[in-house]
Scaffold this active site. Structure first.
Site, short mmCIF file in Angstrom:
data_model
loop_
_atom_site.label_atom_id
_atom_site.label_comp_id
_atom_site.label_asym_id
_atom_site.label_seq_id
_atom_site.Cartn_x
_atom_site.Cartn_y
_atom_site.Cartn_z
N CYS A 1 24.76 22.39 51.01
CA CYS A 1 23.80 22.76 52.05
C CYS A 1 22.38 22.89 51.50
O CYS A 1 21.41 22.37 52.07
CB CYS A 1 24.22 24.06 52.70
SG CYS A 1 24.67 25.33 51.51
N HIS B 1 20.15 30.45 54.22
CA HIS B 1 19.39 30.45 52.97
C HIS B 1 17.90 30.35 53.33
O HIS B 1 17.53 29.85 54.40
CB HIS B 1 19.72 29.24 52.11
CG HIS B 1 21.16 29.06 51.75
ND1 HIS B 1 21.85 29.92 50.92
CD2 HIS B 1 22.05 28.07 52.06
CE1 HIS B 1 23.09 29.47 50.74
NE2 HIS B 1 23.24 28.36 51.44
N1 NAI Z 1 30.18 27.50 53.79
C1 NAI Z 1 29.10 26.94 53.32
O1 NAI Z 1 28.04 27.52 53.39
C2 NAI Z 1 29.13 25.59 52.75
C3 NAI Z 1 30.21 25.11 52.07
N2 NAI Z 1 30.18 23.89 51.49
C4 NAI Z 1 31.30 23.38 50.73
O2 NAI Z 1 32.30 22.98 51.64
C5 NAI Z 1 33.58 23.19 51.07
C6 NAI Z 1 34.39 24.07 52.02
O3 NAI Z 1 33.70 25.32 52.14
P1 NAI Z 1 33.95 26.29 53.38
O4 NAI Z 1 34.20 25.52 54.62
O5 NAI Z 1 32.85 27.27 53.34
O6 NAI Z 1 35.28 26.99 52.92
P2 NAI Z 1 36.24 27.90 53.81
O7 NAI Z 1 36.90 28.82 52.88
O8 NAI Z 1 35.52 28.43 54.99
O9 NAI Z 1 37.26 26.85 54.37
C7 NAI Z 1 38.19 26.20 53.55
C8 NAI Z 1 39.44 25.94 54.36
O10 NAI Z 1 40.37 25.24 53.56
C9 NAI Z 1 41.64 25.89 53.64
N3 NAI Z 1 42.37 25.60 52.42
C10 NAI Z 1 42.47 26.34 51.29
N4 NAI Z 1 43.22 25.70 50.37
C11 NAI Z 1 43.56 24.53 50.94
C12 NAI Z 1 44.33 23.42 50.51
N5 NAI Z 1 44.88 23.39 49.30
N6 NAI Z 1 44.48 22.39 51.35
C13 NAI Z 1 43.93 22.39 52.58
N7 NAI Z 1 43.19 23.42 53.05
C14 NAI Z 1 43.02 24.47 52.23
C15 NAI Z 1 41.31 27.34 53.87
O11 NAI Z 1 42.40 27.99 54.48
C16 NAI Z 1 40.14 27.21 54.82
O12 NAI Z 1 40.58 27.01 56.14
C17 NAI Z 1 33.32 23.78 49.67
O13 NAI Z 1 33.24 22.72 48.75
C18 NAI Z 1 31.95 24.42 49.84
O14 NAI Z 1 31.28 24.56 48.62
C19 NAI Z 1 29.10 23.05 51.65
C20 NAI Z 1 28.02 23.46 52.36
C21 NAI Z 1 27.92 24.79 52.90
O1 X15 Z 2 29.26 26.39 49.34
C1 X15 Z 2 28.23 27.00 49.45
O2 X15 Z 2 28.01 28.24 49.05
P1 X15 Z 2 29.04 29.14 48.32
O3 X15 Z 2 29.62 28.35 47.16
O4 X15 Z 2 28.17 30.27 47.88
O5 X15 Z 2 30.07 29.50 49.34
C2 X15 Z 2 27.01 26.42 50.03
O6 X15 Z 2 27.12 25.01 50.02
C3 X15 Z 2 25.84 26.77 49.20
O7 X15 Z 2 26.06 26.20 47.97
P2 X15 Z 2 24.91 25.97 46.94
O8 X15 Z 2 24.10 27.23 46.83
O9 X15 Z 2 25.65 25.65 45.70
O10 X15 Z 2 24.06 24.83 47.45
#
Ligand code: NAI
Ligand code: X15
Length: 361
Positions: free
Chosen positions: A142, A222
């Site tokens: 992000c 952020h």
């Molecule tokens: N939340 C944020 O601000 C942002 C996150 N990201 C990236 O996106 C990715 C996902 O992050 P979020 O959506 O925040 O995580 P999250 O924790 O909200 O969602 C992850 C989902 O995957 C599920 N999960 C866990 N282990 C699993 C497995 N082995 N197989 C399938 N599903 C599984 C969890 O139950 C959950 O529903 C990460 O790489 C993160 O760094 C990127 C941009 C922003």
């Molecule tokens: O996955 C994210 O944040 P998090 O690892 O703090 O949950 C967001 O993508 C922010 O990640 P960054 O601060 O490494 O760009």
């Protein structure tokens, strides 16, 4: 119709699934989840076939009354591409599953860059990724997305001699009560640069950029404090115009009196945005200031949603011959990205009012 599987249905996965469902050329083949919690129920209610990401959890879905359409392998077989939205590090483990079925996959910014053949941001390198044979592509995080969206046009228009950004990072997402800090301000990481600058270079390899990070007790967005030394002199109003032209940059007008992320989230909710999402960088028009070749501004980045349109474009870049501009316009139209050009923004850009404060002020 492209059939898109979503593995991991949390903050990012649920938004990507809805964004895919909104596209005229895509449909959701299904979603995979480890736990049959409220989000799994919501996926089922939305009509997405729910798959058990782990075979040993299948009984738990049955016990919870969430119908299971299959396992992860079934989902991968049924998909033309899988968007992996699992927690950081799990995507790298999953790559072997996608490769076993010869199914292309997208990964998220929490993964290391070497999880994929290429990193992606639509504004920075859609064409390069589309022209390559890359079938495993990482959408940058992000914060990196937010930086790339402004640095690419600034570099094209004025040249970037050096960009520096301090990222005030939210502690966790609103749905993550176990994250922090609760009452502190943490250099994060304490070492310089943070990973974001090098990460920008995975999509804009020649751009000179350094970043520092601080994590604070906030969940909404952020906030970036950006300083760019341009290669040519520019008026603040011209920079405002350049950023106004970017469909995924929202120039927040001064007369909207948006004090910070709380107001921005309210703005999005009042606009009827799903989940109050802000897919665009939110740049305060009044913050744009130029002193010589030094440009300054503040922008807020909605971490839960800015990467969502990027994932949709990355799907087209990997799976279709769609050109960058066409994909971006289609994605924006289907989702409703863009608040439109406000009169105030036009006025600020035209006469420099509110955008002329020098860096010394
Ligand atoms: N939340 C944020 O601000 C942002 C996150 N990201 C990236 O996106 C990715 C996902 O992050 P979020 O959506 O925040 O995580 P999250 O924790 O909200 O969602 C992850 C989902 O995957 C599920 N999960 C866990 N282990 C699993 C497995 N082995 N197989 C399938 N599903 C599984 C969890 O139950 C959950 O529903 C990460 O790489 C993160 O760094 C990127 C941009 C922003
Ligand atoms: O996955 C994210 O944040 P998090 O690892 O703090 O949950 C967001 O993508 C922010 O990640 P960054 O601060 O490494 O760009």
């Amino acid at each position: 119709m492209l059939r898109v599987g979503v593995n991991g249905y949390g903050t990012i996965g649920k938004r990507v699934a809805d964004a895919v469902a909104a596209q005229p050329d895509m449909e959701v083949a299904g979603v995979a989840k480890t736990t049959p919690n409220f989000e799994a129920e919501a996926a089922h209610r939305r009509g997405y076939p729910v798959h058990a990401a782990r075979e040993d959890r299948r009984d738990a879905f049955d016990d919870a009354g969430v119908p299971v359409a299959g396992d992860l392998d079934d989902l991968v077989v049924e998909s033309d591409i899988v968007v992996d939205c699992t927690p950081a590090g799990i995507g790298a483990e999953n790559r072997a599953v996608y490769e076993r079925h010869d199914t292309p996959a997208l990964y998220q910014g929490g993964e290391d860059a070497d999880v994929a053949d290429a990193s992606f941001n639509a504004r920075a390198n859609y064409d390069e990724v589309a022209a390559s044979d890359a079938e495993h592509v990482r959408v940058v995080s992000c914060n990196t997305t937010g930086l790339s969206r402004v640095l690419a046009p600034l570099d094209e228009q004025y040249g970037v001699e050096k960009a520096r950004a301090t990222l005030v990072r939210r502690g966790g997402d609103p749905s993550q009560p176990d994250r922090g800090p609760i009452n502190d301000i943490l250099p994060d990481p304490v070492t310089v640069p943070s990973h974001h600058g090098p990460d920008v270079n995975t999509v804009l390899p020649d751009l000179a950029v350094d970043t520092m990070g601080v994590t604070v007790p906030a969940t909404l967005m952020h906030l970036h404090s950006v300083n760019v030394t341009l290669e040519t002199e520019a008026e603040a109003a011209a920079v405002a115009e350049t950023l106004t032209d970017e469909s995924r940059v929202f120039l927040v007008p001064g007369d909207a009196r948006v004090a910070g992320p709380a107001h921005l989230k309210e703005y999005a909710q009042d606009a009827g945005r799903p989940r109050g999402d802000l897919w665009e960088n939110c740049v305060w028009a009044e913050s744009i200031a130029v002193e010589g070749r030094d440009l300054y501004f503040f922008q807020a980045i909605h971490q839960e949603s800015d990467v969502v349109p990027e994932n949709v474009d990355a799907i087209r870049a990997v799976c279709t011959d769609t050109e960058a501009a066409e994909s971006v316009v289609e994605t924006n139209r289907a989702l409703g990205v863009g608040f439109g050009e406000s009169e105030e923004t036009r006025r600020v850009a035209a006469d420099g009012e509110g955008a002329t404060a020098s860096a010394d002020d």
